[in-house]
Design an enzyme around this catalytic site. Structure first.
Site, PDB file in Angstrom:
ATOM      1  N   GLN A 166      31.329  46.194  36.989  1.00 57.52           N
ATOM      2  CA  GLN A 166      30.717  45.030  37.652  1.00 57.52           C
ATOM      3  C   GLN A 166      29.228  45.263  37.861  1.00 57.52           C
ATOM      4  O   GLN A 166      28.415  44.366  37.660  1.00 57.52           O
ATOM      5  CB  GLN A 166      31.407  44.764  38.992  1.00 57.52           C
ATOM      6  CG  GLN A 166      32.850  44.319  38.814  1.00 57.52           C
ATOM      7  CD  GLN A 166      33.599  44.198  40.121  1.00 57.52           C
ATOM      8  OE1 GLN A 166      33.075  44.512  41.182  1.00 57.52           O
ATOM      9  NE2 GLN A 166      34.837  43.742  40.044  1.00 57.52           N
ATOM     10  N   ASP A 207      42.578  49.758  37.818  1.00 58.72           N
ATOM     11  CA  ASP A 207      43.414  48.664  38.323  1.00 58.72           C
ATOM     12  C   ASP A 207      44.914  48.920  38.114  1.00 58.72           C
ATOM     13  O   ASP A 207      45.755  48.236  38.704  1.00 58.72           O
ATOM     14  CB  ASP A 207      43.021  47.339  37.660  1.00 58.72           C
ATOM     15  CG  ASP A 207      41.622  46.897  38.093  1.00 58.72           C
ATOM     16  OD1 ASP A 207      41.160  47.336  39.165  1.00 58.72           O
ATOM     17  OD2 ASP A 207      40.995  46.110  37.357  1.00 58.72           O
ATOM     18  N   LYS A 250      41.599  38.555  33.134  1.00 58.72           N
ATOM     19  CA  LYS A 250      40.722  38.162  34.244  1.00 58.72           C
ATOM     20  C   LYS A 250      39.283  38.608  33.991  1.00 58.72           C
ATOM     21  O   LYS A 250      38.344  37.826  34.158  1.00 58.72           O
ATOM     22  CB  LYS A 250      41.278  38.809  35.526  1.00 58.72           C
ATOM     23  CG  LYS A 250      40.558  38.463  36.787  1.00 58.72           C
ATOM     24  CD  LYS A 250      41.457  38.712  37.986  1.00 58.72           C
ATOM     25  CE  LYS A 250      41.360  40.105  38.571  1.00 58.72           C
ATOM     26  NZ  LYS A 250      40.096  40.389  39.252  1.00 58.72           N
ATOM     27  N   GLY A 271      35.518  40.041  43.986  1.00 59.46           N
ATOM     28  CA  GLY A 271      34.356  40.928  43.905  1.00 59.46           C
ATOM     29  C   GLY A 271      33.621  40.729  42.586  1.00 59.46           C
ATOM     30  O   GLY A 271      32.389  40.784  42.532  1.00 59.46           O
ATOM     31  N   ARG A 319      47.514  43.354  43.720  1.00 60.11           N
ATOM     32  CA  ARG A 319      48.048  44.454  42.901  1.00 60.11           C
ATOM     33  C   ARG A 319      49.046  45.316  43.685  1.00 60.11           C
ATOM     34  O   ARG A 319      49.947  45.911  43.107  1.00 60.11           O
ATOM     35  CB  ARG A 319      46.919  45.293  42.325  1.00 60.11           C
ATOM     36  CG  ARG A 319      46.035  44.488  41.364  1.00 60.11           C
ATOM     37  CD  ARG A 319      45.382  45.299  40.289  1.00 60.11           C
ATOM     38  NE  ARG A 319      44.281  44.549  39.706  1.00 60.11           N
ATOM     39  CZ  ARG A 319      44.402  43.624  38.752  1.00 60.11           C
ATOM     40  NH1 ARG A 319      45.597  43.340  38.258  1.00 60.11           N
ATOM     41  NH2 ARG A 319      43.349  42.977  38.290  1.00 60.11           N
ATOM     42  N   ARG A 376      33.640  36.718  32.607  1.00 57.38           N
ATOM     43  CA  ARG A 376      32.406  36.899  31.822  1.00 57.38           C
ATOM     44  C   ARG A 376      32.135  35.710  30.918  1.00 57.38           C
ATOM     45  O   ARG A 376      31.000  35.238  30.820  1.00 57.38           O
ATOM     46  CB  ARG A 376      32.512  38.201  31.007  1.00 57.38           C
ATOM     47  CG  ARG A 376      32.357  39.445  31.887  1.00 57.38           C
ATOM     48  CD  ARG A 376      33.006  40.635  31.249  1.00 57.38           C
ATOM     49  NE  ARG A 376      32.710  41.889  31.933  1.00 57.38           N
ATOM     50  CZ  ARG A 376      33.377  42.361  32.976  1.00 57.38           C
ATOM     51  NH1 ARG A 376      34.379  41.664  33.498  1.00 57.38           N
ATOM     52  NH2 ARG A 376      33.053  43.520  33.517  1.00 57.38           N
TER      53      ARG A 376
END
Ligand code: S3P
Length: 424
Positions: A164, A310, A19, A90, A383, A24
């Protein structure tokens, strides 16, 4: 979704594209010269949000017959007719904001209910310092309004370790006059640096500082996105739970800034091996084989918590099945993810009959506990839904995962794939 207990995890899986890398590559493709072709692009709804925004900004987006995503770049993006819809993502909102800060138009970005609760000051501050006009509802929360334009380079010390934020500043730096530098308090995932290099941008790194010169041109790439290691985490943790498990995952992203889970599983006692290591556009890719070993315990803190951010929910969810338990500290950021992940992990562990201690910045989950099936509240967070599907495999009795459809945010194939390797 009902999850029945399993006996072990056997077989092999191959995962859809990572992801973080998919976001990107899609964003950089939009501002690169030529057509970028991306095989194994993430199948998650988050990356579809990024593609939707790229399209609204005038980048041509197509999927060809082989499932390859093609994106036509343009030197200057086009003002969107409507507010850009970032959905639950996000990453889309924060990283795209960096590119939009350098465009010669004004636009708005919005998201779903969960995204509307997430902090944006972290990108607003540096982008304003660079000269963009950025405002948010209630000062810090989406929707965002960005009026881009001429930017100046800055040297920015990030108060939070966030890939980010680093990405937003570096992306804006592409449009700034002079050299932009970002310094991070702890090393965060470096896909932006690798992706920028792949698209032909020169940048330098020394310790925790990255610097790039504005005004560089990007050129389209052809790439296959490596399998998502944060999605693999659910399978690796599930396999680690059962004596007799044997699972192979090939084409997996093994970038050292993302692969700390493998170290943690090894320290816990799982037997892991990595073969066929290759490098594609600066990203390490390989095959991982995991077998069970008796699981001990671990404390995760500091830089390791940042690197594993994560994967922490699934590690906490399997912690009761270890001998000594797992303690997680320095992970306050978990409270401002798609949900308050510390609170939800604690609530769902307790629903399954486990004991755990909740802290402002983490959790302590004692080991050697027996869990029973329960009604799991995912809070609409992908998640959390997947982490507790894994915990449910070793519980006594069935569990019901409420809001299981949220898995589609990062990993729509999750439940089908889990069924294909869970032996009953
Ligand atoms: C991401 C960075 C992390 C992570 C998120 C994806 C990225 O967020 O939690 O899922 O792709 O850069 P932060 O930058 O907020 O730490």
């Amino acid at each position: 979704m009902i999850i029945r207990p399993a006996r072990n995890i056997l077989g092999s899986v191959r995962l859809p594209g990572d992801k973080s890398i998919s976001h990107r590559y899609a964003m950089l493709a939009a501002i690169a010269q030529g057509t970028t072709r991306l095989a194994n692009f993430s199948t998650g709804a988050d990356c579809a949000s990024t593609l939707g925004c790229v399209q609204q900004l005038g980048g041509g987006v197509r999927k060809n017959n082989d499932g390859v995503v093609e994106i036509d770049g343009r030197e200057r993006l086009q003002a969107p007719r409507e507010s850009l819809d970032c959905g639950n993502s996000g990453s889309t909102m924060r990283m795209l904001a960096g590119i939009l800060a350098g465009q010669d138009f004004a636009c708005d970005l919005h998201g779903d209910e969960s995204l509307t609760r997430r902090p944006m000051k972290r990108i607003i501050e540096p982008l304003r310092l660079m000269g963009a006009e950025v405002t948010a509802a209630a000062g810090d929360r989406p929707p965002l309004h960005i009026h881009g334009g001429k930017l100046r380079a800055i040297e920015y010390k990030m108060p939070v370790a966030s890939a980010q934020v680093k990405s937003a500043v570096l992306f804006a730096g592409l449009f700034a006059e002079g050299e932009t530098t970002v310094e991070e308090p702890h090393r965060t995932r470096d896909h932006t640096e690798q992706a920028l290099r792949a698209f032909g941008v020169e940048l330098s790194r020394s310790r925790n500082r990255v610097t790039l010169r504005g005004g560089q041109k990007l050129s389209a790439i052809e790439a296959a996105v490596p399998g998502d290691i944060s999605s693999a985490a659910f399978f690796l943790c599930a396999a680690a739970l059962f004596p007799g498990s044997n699972l192979v995952i090939d084409n997996l992203l093994l970038n050292p800034t993302r692969a700390s889970l493998l170290d943690v599983l090894k320290i816990l006692g799982a037997r892991l091996s990595v073969i066929n290591l290759e490098e594609h556009h600066g990203e390490l890719v390989g095959t991982v084989k995991i077998e069970h070993g008796p699981l001990k315990g671990i404390t995760i803190e500091g830089a390791q918590s940042v690197a594993l951010i994560d994967e922490l929910p699934v590690l906490a969810a399997i912690a009761p099945y270890t001998r000594d338990g797992i303690e997680i500290r320095d992970a306050k950021e978990l409270r401002v993810k798609e949900s308050d992940r510390i609170a939800l992990v604690a609530r769902n562990l307790r629903a399954m009959g486990a004991e755990c201690e909740e802290h402002e910045d983490g959790l302590r989950v004692p080991g050697n506990q027996k869990l029973h099936g329960a009604e799991i509240d995912s809070g609409g967070d992908h998640r959390i839904a997947m982490a507790f599907a894994v915990a449910a495999l070793r519980a006594e009795g069935e569990s019901v995962i409420h809001g299981a459809e949220s898995a589609k945010i990062s990993f729509p194939e999750f439940f089908t794939m889990l069924e294909s390797v869970a032996e009953r």
